[in-house]
Structures are given as C-alpha cells and as structure tokens.
Design a protein around this motif. Sequence first.
Motif, PDB file in Angstrom:
ATOM      1  N   GLN A  93      -6.522  12.561  21.169  1.00 46.15           N
ATOM      2  CA  GLN A  93      -5.084  11.864  20.842  1.00 46.15           C
ATOM      3  C   GLN A  93      -4.719  11.810  19.281  1.00 46.15           C
ATOM      4  O   GLN A  93      -3.688  12.196  18.905  1.00 46.15           O
ATOM      5  CB  GLN A  93      -4.872  10.796  21.765  1.00 46.15           C
ATOM      6  CG  GLN A  93      -3.354  10.587  21.595  1.00 46.15           C
ATOM      7  CD  GLN A  93      -3.037   9.065  22.318  1.00 46.15           C
ATOM      8  OE1 GLN A  93      -4.122   8.384  22.934  1.00 46.15           O
ATOM      9  NE2 GLN A  93      -1.950   8.607  22.353  1.00 46.15           N
ATOM     10  N   ARG A  94      -5.771  11.427  18.649  1.00 47.44           N
ATOM     11  CA  ARG A  94      -5.682  10.937  17.347  1.00 47.44           C
ATOM     12  C   ARG A  94      -5.653  12.419  16.391  1.00 47.44           C
ATOM     13  O   ARG A  94      -4.641  12.164  15.447  1.00 47.44           O
ATOM     14  CB  ARG A  94      -6.931  10.306  16.675  1.00 47.44           C
ATOM     15  CG  ARG A  94      -8.220  10.829  16.541  1.00 47.44           C
ATOM     16  CD  ARG A  94      -9.178   9.912  16.395  1.00 47.44           C
ATOM     17  NE  ARG A  94     -10.403  10.236  17.138  1.00 47.44           N
ATOM     18  CZ  ARG A  94     -11.627  10.718  16.381  1.00 47.44           C
ATOM     19  NH1 ARG A  94     -11.569  10.755  15.194  1.00 47.44           N
ATOM     20  NH2 ARG A  94     -12.539  11.257  17.093  1.00 47.44           N
ATOM     21  N   HIS A  95      -6.065  13.422  16.825  1.00 41.25           N
ATOM     22  CA  HIS A  95      -5.853  14.528  16.261  1.00 41.25           C
ATOM     23  C   HIS A  95      -4.240  14.963  16.288  1.00 41.25           C
ATOM     24  O   HIS A  95      -3.796  15.267  15.383  1.00 41.25           O
ATOM     25  CB  HIS A  95      -6.844  15.651  16.557  1.00 41.25           C
ATOM     26  CG  HIS A  95      -8.272  15.525  16.291  1.00 41.25           C
ATOM     27  ND1 HIS A  95      -9.083  15.767  17.280  1.00 41.25           N
ATOM     28  CD2 HIS A  95      -8.840  14.669  15.762  1.00 41.25           C
ATOM     29  CE1 HIS A  95     -10.260  15.282  17.041  1.00 41.25           C
ATOM     30  NE2 HIS A  95     -10.288  14.774  16.029  1.00 41.25           N
ATOM     31  N   ALA A 144       2.291  13.348  12.755  1.00 41.76           N
ATOM     32  CA  ALA A 144       2.795  12.557  11.445  1.00 41.76           C
ATOM     33  C   ALA A 144       2.996  13.543  10.519  1.00 41.76           C
ATOM     34  O   ALA A 144       4.135  13.523   9.906  1.00 41.76           O
ATOM     35  CB  ALA A 144       1.586  11.764  11.059  1.00 41.76           C
ATOM     36  N   GLN A 145       2.258  14.679  10.428  1.00 41.96           N
ATOM     37  CA  GLN A 145       2.574  15.403   9.367  1.00 41.96           C
ATOM     38  C   GLN A 145       3.891  16.054   9.610  1.00 41.96           C
ATOM     39  O   GLN A 145       4.540  16.674   8.633  1.00 41.96           O
ATOM     40  CB  GLN A 145       1.375  16.562   9.179  1.00 41.96           C
ATOM     41  CG  GLN A 145       0.288  16.416   8.356  1.00 41.96           C
ATOM     42  CD  GLN A 145      -0.909  17.169   8.525  1.00 41.96           C
ATOM     43  OE1 GLN A 145      -0.671  18.325   9.165  1.00 41.96           O
ATOM     44  NE2 GLN A 145      -2.096  16.921   8.101  1.00 41.96           N
ATOM     45  N   VAL A 175      -1.793  13.168  17.139  1.00 42.49           N
ATOM     46  CA  VAL A 175      -1.124  12.217  16.372  1.00 42.49           C
ATOM     47  C   VAL A 175      -0.856  12.378  14.811  1.00 42.49           C
ATOM     48  O   VAL A 175       0.148  12.331  14.453  1.00 42.49           O
ATOM     49  CB  VAL A 175      -1.594  10.752  16.599  1.00 42.49           C
ATOM     50  CG1 VAL A 175      -0.815   9.669  15.645  1.00 42.49           C
ATOM     51  CG2 VAL A 175      -1.066  10.386  18.013  1.00 42.49           C
ATOM     52  N   SER A 176      -1.887  12.803  14.272  1.00 45.26           N
ATOM     53  CA  SER A 176      -1.941  13.119  12.819  1.00 45.26           C
ATOM     54  C   SER A 176      -1.183  14.251  12.665  1.00 45.26           C
ATOM     55  O   SER A 176      -0.440  14.437  11.672  1.00 45.26           O
ATOM     56  CB  SER A 176      -3.331  12.896  12.059  1.00 45.26           C
ATOM     57  OG  SER A 176      -4.033  14.383  12.547  1.00 45.26           O
ATOM     58  N   TYR A 177      -1.429  15.116  13.545  1.00 46.49           N
ATOM     59  CA  TYR A 177      -0.686  16.518  13.508  1.00 46.49           C
ATOM     60  C   TYR A 177       1.047  16.095  13.529  1.00 46.49           C
ATOM     61  O   TYR A 177       1.744  16.500  12.520  1.00 46.49           O
ATOM     62  CB  TYR A 177      -0.963  17.243  14.584  1.00 46.49           C
ATOM     63  CG  TYR A 177      -0.162  18.781  14.492  1.00 46.49           C
ATOM     64  CD1 TYR A 177      -0.423  19.636  13.474  1.00 46.49           C
ATOM     65  CD2 TYR A 177       0.845  18.914  15.526  1.00 46.49           C
ATOM     66  CE1 TYR A 177       0.415  20.687  13.564  1.00 46.49           C
ATOM     67  CE2 TYR A 177       1.430  20.063  15.507  1.00 46.49           C
ATOM     68  CZ  TYR A 177       1.260  20.943  14.508  1.00 46.49           C
ATOM     69  OH  TYR A 177       2.185  22.129  14.562  1.00 46.49           O
ATOM     70  N   ASP A 225     -10.670   7.879  21.969  1.00 46.77           N
ATOM     71  CA  ASP A 225      -9.356   7.288  22.090  1.00 46.77           C
ATOM     72  C   ASP A 225      -8.907   7.264  23.255  1.00 46.77           C
ATOM     73  O   ASP A 225      -7.806   6.516  23.712  1.00 46.77           O
ATOM     74  CB  ASP A 225      -8.401   7.864  21.017  1.00 46.77           C
ATOM     75  CG  ASP A 225      -9.113   7.646  19.558  1.00 46.77           C
ATOM     76  OD1 ASP A 225      -9.680   6.525  19.519  1.00 46.77           O
ATOM     77  OD2 ASP A 225      -8.535   8.336  18.771  1.00 46.77           O
ATOM     78  N   SER A 271       6.372  14.808  11.146  1.00 44.45           N
ATOM     79  CA  SER A 271       7.529  14.352  10.809  1.00 44.45           C
ATOM     80  C   SER A 271       7.846  13.857   9.143  1.00 44.45           C
ATOM     81  O   SER A 271       8.939  13.603   8.850  1.00 44.45           O
ATOM     82  CB  SER A 271       7.310  12.647  11.581  1.00 44.45           C
ATOM     83  OG  SER A 271       6.462  11.947  11.084  1.00 44.45           O
ATOM     84  N   ASP A 272       6.582  14.293   8.649  1.00 41.01           N
ATOM     85  CA  ASP A 272       7.033  14.271   7.323  1.00 41.01           C
ATOM     86  C   ASP A 272       7.505  15.348   6.510  1.00 41.01           C
ATOM     87  O   ASP A 272       7.997  15.469   5.398  1.00 41.01           O
ATOM     88  CB  ASP A 272       5.624  13.977   6.701  1.00 41.01           C
ATOM     89  CG  ASP A 272       5.354  12.453   6.364  1.00 41.01           C
ATOM     90  OD1 ASP A 272       6.127  11.531   6.552  1.00 41.01           O
ATOM     91  OD2 ASP A 272       4.134  12.107   6.212  1.00 41.01           O
TER      92      ASP A 272
END
Lengths: 417, 184
Positions: free
Chosen positions: A301-303, A309-310, A305-307, B67, A312-313
């Motif tokens: 999930q964290r991968h 986030a990128q 999520v960071s993707y 997670d 949305s930026d």
Amino acid sequence: MIPAKKILNTINEHWQTLEMLFKRFRFANFSLKDVQNVIKSKNPSYSSERLFKEANKLLNQEILIPLAKSSQLEINRAIADFISYLLQEESLGLAEEITVLVSDLERLGNRLEEAGNVGDHGELRRFSRIMDERVRKIVKLYEHNESAIMNLVEQAKADHSSISLQKRYHAVLDAFDEYIEPMLKMVDIHGPFQSCFSKIENQISEQIINLGQVGRGPDDKRMLEQLRTRILDMHLIGRESLRKSADMLLPLREELRRNTLITRQTASVLGLIRKRGVEAILTPVQPNYVSDVQKFSLGQQRHIVSYMAQLSDFQDEIYELPDALDIPSYISPTIPDYRDVKSRLSSFKGKKTQLLGFLTDSYPKLDADELLFLYQKIISDSDFALEQQTAKRSVTIAGQQFTLYPFNAGIKQNGSL
Amino acid sequence: MTTINLSDLSELQPIYKKLAGGYHISEQDTVLWQQLDHQFESYDALFYGLGHELKRDSRGFFYFGADESTPNMGKTSRSFALTLFVLIEHFANQGKDPLRALFDDVIDLELMQTVVQLNKHLFDQLEIFSGSELRKEVYGRMVRFGLAREVEQGHQHLAPVYRYIDALMEVNDSQYDLEEDEVE
C-alpha cells in the motif's frame, strides 16, 4: 502462677503444633478436636490417650485458652504475639498507631519541659524514661510494619494461579491506602512529625543546657542526650523503612493497574466487537504480516500511496492546441511562390489579360489543380482589377477541360506593385 | 553507510526465509535470535535494501513490518486477535492475572472448547465452530508465525503476542471515531 520455664518447655515441646495452629487459624478460634488432630499429624505415633493428655497440657498451662462461654479455644494472645514475632508473621499495623504514639511523645515532651523548668529532676528522669520507651516502641512498630509488608508482597507474588487477582492485590492496595500513603504524608519534611520532632529536640536541648548551667550530675545529661539521639534516629529509621516498603509495594500496584487496564480494555473492545462485528472493529488495528503472496505483488500500500502522492503533485505545463485556422493548408511544392506569379502578372502591362491563358503559358509544367489554385488566389487578390466574362467558355488547362465564366485581370489603375 | 559483511551474517538464509514468511523470531529461536540481536544493523540495512522493514520489539522479538495484509492473512490475524482477547477476558473472569496467565498457562483443547462455546457468535463470524477447529485454524497458524509454541498438553503463547495487546490498547482511538460517526 505457672512457672515461666515450664511454659517455655511446653512451647518448645509443642512448637510444631503451635506453629501450625497459628498459621492455620491465626487469631480465629478452633476446637479441642482440631488441636488433637494437629498434634496427631505431627506425632503420628501418639496413642489417643496421649493426644488427649498433650492437648490438656496446653490448656492447663494457658497456652491455649477457651473463649468465654464456649468450648472453642484460642491461642493465648501473649503467646500468639510471641509466635508471630518469632515467625515474623506480622500483620500490618495502622498509621494511626504510630501517629498516636508520636502525639503522646509530644505531650511527654511538654511535661518534660515543665518538670525541667521547675527543677524537678525526679520527674525529668521519669519522663525521659517514658519517652525513651515510646521511641523504642515506635521503632519497633516501623520494623514490624516493614516485615508485614514484606510478607504481603511475598504472598501477592507467590502462587499466583490459585487465588484471584482481586484477593491477591487486595492486601497490597489496603497497605497502600491505610499505611504507606498516610505515613509518607506524616514523615514528609514539612509534615506534622517533622515539626513535632524538632520541637521535642529543642525542648530537650534546652533542658540539657539548663542541666549544664545548674551543674546537675552528668547522668541526667547523658540520658537526655541519648534520648535526643534516639528520637532523631527513629525519624531516620521511619523514613528509611517507609521508603523500602513503598518500593516493594509499588511494582505490585503498577502491575495491578496495568492488569486492570488491560482487562477493562478487553471488556470494552469485546463489547464493541459483539455490537459491530469482528471485522469492523479488528480490521483497522490488527497486526499485519508479511506473506509470500506479497513478495510477488506489485507493491504494498505504501508504494501505491507514494505513487498517488506523486500523481497529485503533478502539474501540467500549459500547452495550447493550435487554432484550426492557423494551420497552413497543404501547398504542393511545385507551385511557384505566389509573389513571383503576382509580379509576373503585373508585368503583363496593358490589356486585361486572360488569366487562365496567362497561367498556362507561364507555368506549363503545373497540373490543372495547381493552376486553378493560383487562379483562385489571383481572383481573390484585391490588387488586381478583375473582370468576369459574361459568356461561358470552355478552357483546356493542362489537358483538362473546364467550362466557366473566366476572369480577366489587369492592374488597377490607381494601384501599384 | 553501513558496511555489511555477508560472512558475518551466517544465519541469513534461514532468517530471511522465516521472516519473509511472516514468522516472528523470538528468544526461543536461540540461534537466529542471537544473530539478529548481535548484527541487527547489518540485517536491518540488508533487508531494507530488499524492500523489507525489519522491526525489533523491545519485548524480545523480530519481524518484518507490513502495512497491509492479503485478505486471507487479514482474516487469520483477526482470528488471532479475537482468540487472544477472548482468552484475556476469560482469564480475568476467573480472577487470574490475565497477562501472566496468557503467557504462563498452557492453552489446551479443553480451554479452547470452553472459549469457543462461550463466544460462539463471535467465532461463528470467523467460521470457527469448535475447539478443535480453533486449535487447527488459529493455533496451528500461530505456531507458524512464531506467536505460540506447541507443548505437551497444548499450546503456549510467546512474546510476539504483545503485538495484539498493543492492538487491543489501540482500539480506543478508532472507537472514538466510530462514536463520532454516530453523532453525525
């Protein structure tokens, strides 16, 4: 009056029995039969006659005494105290006991001062002795309570499975509430004990000075000095003992608190689960495990999520699509530059030129559509004076036959090129 | 920059194999545990490079952090949680010290049957209907993840069970969330 030695001998002889009776019944009562049973269990070889005799011996020597108006027995209080002292099976006293003794000490201190002031040395000596007695008693109480607390702790820690948690810690909590906390308050540096002791100390010091001035015997003086030291010492012992007791009890109290916290939390969580279902409550908190499947999955999930986030930026650069009108239309590379055509046409001075004829003559290599393109360009050009023929005519351009009302072009009279 | 000397990490293969399968290495796995304890930094750096997060719990166990769980694992984890919570309640009801009992008592088939019966509607949700199913579904897996070990009469919990006690204490916050939802 039973000779003391005889009693001691009996106690010695029946120590095991007494110890067992004491441990089993404490200060509760028991029957003669119980006594005989205990004696028997300790001395299996005794005949029943002997058992009866031995039990009677304990009774006759008032080691065991009958309760009033009852056939039940109890251990003589004095003997019980003695046994409890020997076994160190002391029960915790109350803070009140010590407080009473200390306030008595204060009263005695006042009396001592009075006696000293009027110069009654007999009284002075007497009060000094009583105070000394009291101080010893207080110290003894401190020690007694400390070992009682030690017992409490040991009991609480030992054999945890058989007694209930509540029972186990009941004594601990009681000890805290009834002894440790009030006592700590008392011996606090600003507490009542401190002020009482410093007052007594002052009184005694004054009397010592007084005695020195009057020149009384050194015996009295030494006695008072000893008393003063003992009081100071007592205070110290008390503080030490309380600190030790608190240290022993605190971990247990913490443990109890933690356990009640966990128990309470479990009850409330299970309540929630019962109401809302296992999945709803546990899913957000349950620990997660790495599993083999995850090794092959795209990402955790964290991968993702960071993707995200990128993403949305992400900011796009402003890119304008070209206007449809701005696109230059396709122009065949063989078509000559319009400006050349224009200048060539202008050089045809004089008569109005037949446009198509001019174009076919000037550019014989061009295809029909290319010639028509130029034709159309010229007739829409306002620099030329155009004139459309009224009669329909057929023209052949580059091998193609057209029928149209052809334009003739001439240079505008006022225009210049 | 940590320098990793691979020849020092003599137990790397078994450690990785166990951890990557979700196993918790606690003090009962003496050799592996000692290796991890002594060479924690190296192992940590190495596993981090492989995309794993080696976690060390002060209560004496190591595991790979994750997670999220796969749906199956999630269900397993929930069944662990429920079993442990129900046991804590059961011990407390008996007047025992729940934490001590959780680690010291042997969980035998009889106890499993009792707790399943007492909390039938909860275990039904996890499709566990009897003590022997509990033993197979929950304790069999607990052993596989290093949360419990088999002893003569049944099973005994190990230190990694603390993860569930932490989770238990965590419910508080989400509980408030739920209550707020109701208000809205």
